[in-house]
Each structure stands twice: as structure tokens, then as C-alpha cells.
Design a protein around this motif. Structure first.
Motif, PDB file in Angstrom:
ATOM      1  N   SER A 185       0.633   5.120  -0.341  1.00 33.86           N
ATOM      2  CA  SER A 185       0.752   5.183   1.117  1.00 33.86           C
ATOM      3  C   SER A 185       0.100   3.981   1.799  1.00 33.86           C
ATOM      4  CB  SER A 185       0.088   6.460   1.634  1.00 33.86           C
ATOM      5  OG  SER A 185      -1.329   6.340   1.517  1.00 33.86           O
ATOM      6  N   VAL A 186      -0.498   3.087   1.016  1.00 30.90           N
ATOM      7  CA  VAL A 186      -1.255   1.973   1.569  1.00 30.90           C
ATOM      8  C   VAL A 186      -0.400   0.707   1.528  1.00 30.90           C
ATOM      9  CG1 VAL A 186      -3.260   0.473   1.110  1.00 30.90           C
ATOM     10  CG2 VAL A 186      -3.481   2.969   0.934  1.00 30.90           C
ATOM     11  N   THR A 187      -0.468  -0.080   2.582  1.00 30.63           N
ATOM     12  CA  THR A 187       0.216  -1.370   2.571  1.00 30.63           C
ATOM     13  C   THR A 187      -0.617  -2.349   1.757  1.00 30.63           C
ATOM     14  OG1 THR A 187       0.994  -0.901   4.786  1.00 30.63           O
ATOM     15  CG2 THR A 187       1.203  -3.179   4.027  1.00 30.63           C
ATOM     16  N   LEU A 188      -0.029  -2.870   0.689  1.00 31.57           N
ATOM     17  CA  LEU A 188      -0.778  -3.770  -0.189  1.00 31.57           C
ATOM     18  C   LEU A 188      -0.292  -5.191   0.034  1.00 31.57           C
ATOM     19  CD1 LEU A 188      -0.704  -1.517  -3.357  1.00 31.57           C
ATOM     20  CD2 LEU A 188      -2.725  -2.051  -1.995  1.00 31.57           C
ATOM     21  N   PRO A 189      -1.206  -6.125   0.273  1.00 30.32           N
ATOM     22  CA  PRO A 189      -0.814  -7.523   0.494  1.00 30.32           C
ATOM     23  C   PRO A 189      -0.394  -8.175  -0.819  1.00 30.32           C
ATOM     24  CG  PRO A 189      -3.198  -7.309   0.500  1.00 30.32           C
ATOM     25  CD  PRO A 189      -2.654  -5.932   0.308  1.00 30.32           C
TER      26      PRO A 189
END
Lengths: 235, 235
Positions: free
Chosen positions: A177-181
Motif C-alpha cells: 500500500s506504500v508508494t515506493l520510489p
């Protein structure tokens, strides 16, 4: 015939103190030794009970191999390599950081996972198990030739990395659910205490592998496998 | 004071033959023993050098514990449990199947992963390592109380499961690109040979964990971790 002094030197490499003093480490088994040679590590000596297996191997008897080996059942070939000199980490792309991982099998599995996922730099806190420990070598296979393992105080170097800092903890947000760079540092903590307080204070985001059952925890190497997969899947 | 016959019985449980004959297995360490008790497994005897740690524990000396233990450094408490009787697998939801996994640490890690991901049934080929092996118990912690481990000929039972059959292999399609149903069987093969030919012939689809680097293979437990995560993430 191996000279007594060589036997003594090689046996001493079972211990970190002497690996550091001599700048040498041991690797055992034809497969691991070949992979390290192919990866460009510089051999000091290669011994084998079947010297035809590997170019440059010196013949030894089973009894001599047993005396040098760190294994209960030595595996025909033993290589002594120079510990490679590393440049300081470049902090490019994704980097894995380990904070106090003590189990050699876990470190070995994590080095192999870095290699699988194309992560070239692993930064370990000084209290993480030594990557040239013979038990680590058994779990990494040849990956140690392709992954640079640095021992540095995390609380000093992580803020200088210029990268966003992600840590794994059961209290974190589900990784999916996390936006990962496209670059960053993933910090995994020790088997018993997780990420240490000073390092935790530096993190930009905490992520977890969501549980669906009742197991109390995931082994650090399996949690790392899943989080590195999630990072690479999204990148 | 442990009677000589009991010592002999307990030591015999280090070997699978005697575990099967007596229907008993060993678990060591307060944490593992407590988790198995909480999970509802029936104890035969519990021994501890600190009997106050656990209700029902009989006091033993360190020397007695050492004689019973399968560990180099025994961990205060040792439980002898009845091997639970299992109903045949119900094949509901997702089931993990293991085809010839030999390493006790890998099996233990996979049982713990099943528990983490809420998978209640693990079906192993008869040549997979015994789940009551003391080294497996060390890696599972208490998960063996919550995951039913069956030993059955895969080539006979998988076709009768009524579930779609997925197998892991480096030649498969990346797991993230595959449509995964809400139930099925995931088959993982042995460390050295992968899924055996007769079982491979039964598979509906082969999936992989894509590689981004140069490592030759992933350990079966870490590959399993990633594939179970992918299944649960999508379910």
C-alpha cells in the motif's frame, strides 16, 4: 602436502580476528570457490582433494582438508581468498541496510537475495555478523563476489546517504500500500529486537509484511525476501 | 530425577523411526513448548531446569536435560508431545505442497510462513524431511500446532484435490503477471532438483520469482515466502 604454518594460518581464519589481521577468508566447496573466482575475487590459495576440478588448485589429502575446514564434512575443495577492498557505498538505486542481524544463515540468505534482486550494496551495522564467517559463505554461494558488504555505523551514514529511509517493522504500513520510489534504503532489524531506536528515529517510513494467520513473527530473511520483491516489483 | 528408561525413550525420539513407533516428538525451549501447549497439542511430559517457568513441568538437572536434548546447548525446557492425528487434507483455500524438500531449516521456515499467511494445510511428498525432526521444530516455533502437515504421494493426491495446480520453477511466468484464483495448490520442489517430473506433468501453470541480478537460484524457503505473499496479496 600442506606446510604446518599454512595449516595454522588457514585454521585461524575460522575466527574473525584473524581474518581481519591477515585480510583473508575461507570458502569451501567447488561451486562456491568457482563462483568467487568467476566473480573476480583474488585467490590466495586453492586446495582440493581432486585438484583437476579447478585450475590452480593444489592437491591435498582428505585428512589435510579436514584440518583446514570449518565444516563437519569438508567438501573436496577449499579456497583462501583476499578480502576485497571496497570503495565507500555509492548509495545509488536501492540499498539494503541490516541493523544487528546475528545469524550467519540469515545474513548469507540476504546477500544472495540482494544478488537475485540486483542490489549491489549492503550496509551492515558493526554488530551484524561478519560476512566472511564460513557459515555465511555457505548460504551466499558466490553472491559475495557481486554484492559489496560494508560495515558502518548506520546512525552516522544513513543520514548522509541522501536517500529516503524505509524500515521494516510489524507496526508499519503494508508494503503493497506504500508508494515506493525508484531508490532508497530498506533497513531490516535484528532477529530479536528489530531496528534499534537510534536508527528507527531516522526512518522516513515504516513498512510491514501483512499477516493473515497467527505466527508471531517472520524470520528476517523471509521478511527481507518479500520486501525486496515488493520494491523490485513496483520499480 | 529422570528414570533411565525415560531418558532412553526421549533420546530415541531424535530419530524418525522411534518418533513413528512411539507416536511422540520432542520440542525444546520455553517459547516453543508454550506455543505448542497453547495451540492445543497434547503433552506427554514436560521437563525443565526451571520448572516454575511452565505449569506441569517436572524438574530436571542440567545434566539430565543435556542427555535428552537434541541441541548442542539445551534451552532449559524440553517437551515431549504426542504426534497429533490428522484428518485427510480438506483442500480448501490455498494449500502448499512440497516435493522432496530435504533441509530441516527450509521446512521449518515454510511451516512458519504457512502460519503467517493463514495457510492451514501443507502436503509433503514422503521424501520430504520429517516435520517432527528437532531441527524443523527449532525453525517453526509453535506454528506446527496451527498448520497440518501431511505426508502423501503428491502424484496421487494432487489430481484428486479438485484445485488448480501451480508450481514454482525458474522457467515459469512471473508470479505478478499471472491471474491467481482464490484457491489452489502451490507446489515447491526440492533444493537441488525442483519439482519432480511426475508432479510437473500435473501442473496447470508454472510461476517464477523474476530475477534482476545474477544469483543462480533462490533458496526454496525465500522463493516460497515471495510466492505465498503474491498469492495472499492478490486474494
Amino acid at each position: 602436502m600442506v606446510a604446518k604454518n599454512d595449516l595454522k594460518l588457514i585454521r585461524s581464519l575460522h575466527q574473525k580476528k584473524y581474518r581481519t589481521r591477515h585480510g583473508l577468508f575461507l570458502a569451501e566447496g567447488v561451486k562456491v570457490v568457482s563462483e568467487l573466482l568467476e566473480g573476480g575475487l583474488e585467490p590466495y590459495r586453492i586446495y582440493s582433494t581432486e585438484p583437476d576440478l579447478l585450475a590452480g588448485a593444489e592437491a591435498v589429502t582428505g585428512a589435510e582438508l579436514q584440518k583446514m575446514s570449518a565444516l563437519v564434512q569438508p567438501n573436496r575443495t577449499l579456497g583462501v581468498f583476499h578480502i576485497p577492498e571496497l570503495h565507500p557505498p555509492a548509495w545509488s538505486g536501492w540499498v539494503l541496510a541490516l541493523d544487528g542481524v546475528r545469524d550467519p544463515g540469515n545474513l548469507g540468505t540476504l546477500i544472495r537475495l540482494c544478488d537475485w534482486f540486483g542490489i549491489r550494496e549492503l550496509v551492515c551495522s558493526p554488530d551484524t555478523v561478519d560476512c566472511f564467517n564460513p557459515k555465511v559463505l555457505q548460504a551466499t554461494m558466490g553472491s559475495l563476489a557481486r554484492v559489496g558488504v560494508h560495515y558502518l555505523p548506520l546512525e552516522e551514514v544513513l543520514p548522509q546517504s541522501g536517500l529516503p529511509l524505509f524500515g521494516a517493522s510489524m507496526e508499519g504500513a503494508p508494503a503493497a500500500s506504500v508508494t515506493l520510489p525508484d531508490k532508497g534504503v530498506l533497513v531490516l532489524g535484528s532477529e530479536s529486537h528489530g531496528v534499534s531506536a537510534p536508527v528507527r528515529a531516522l526512518l522516513d517510513q515504516v513498512v510491514c509484511v501483512p499477516a493473515f494467520g497467527q505466527a508471531e513473527s517472520l524470520n528476517v530473511a523471509t521478511a527481507g525476501a518479500i520486501l525486496l520483491y515488493e520494491i523490485k516489483r513496483k520499480a
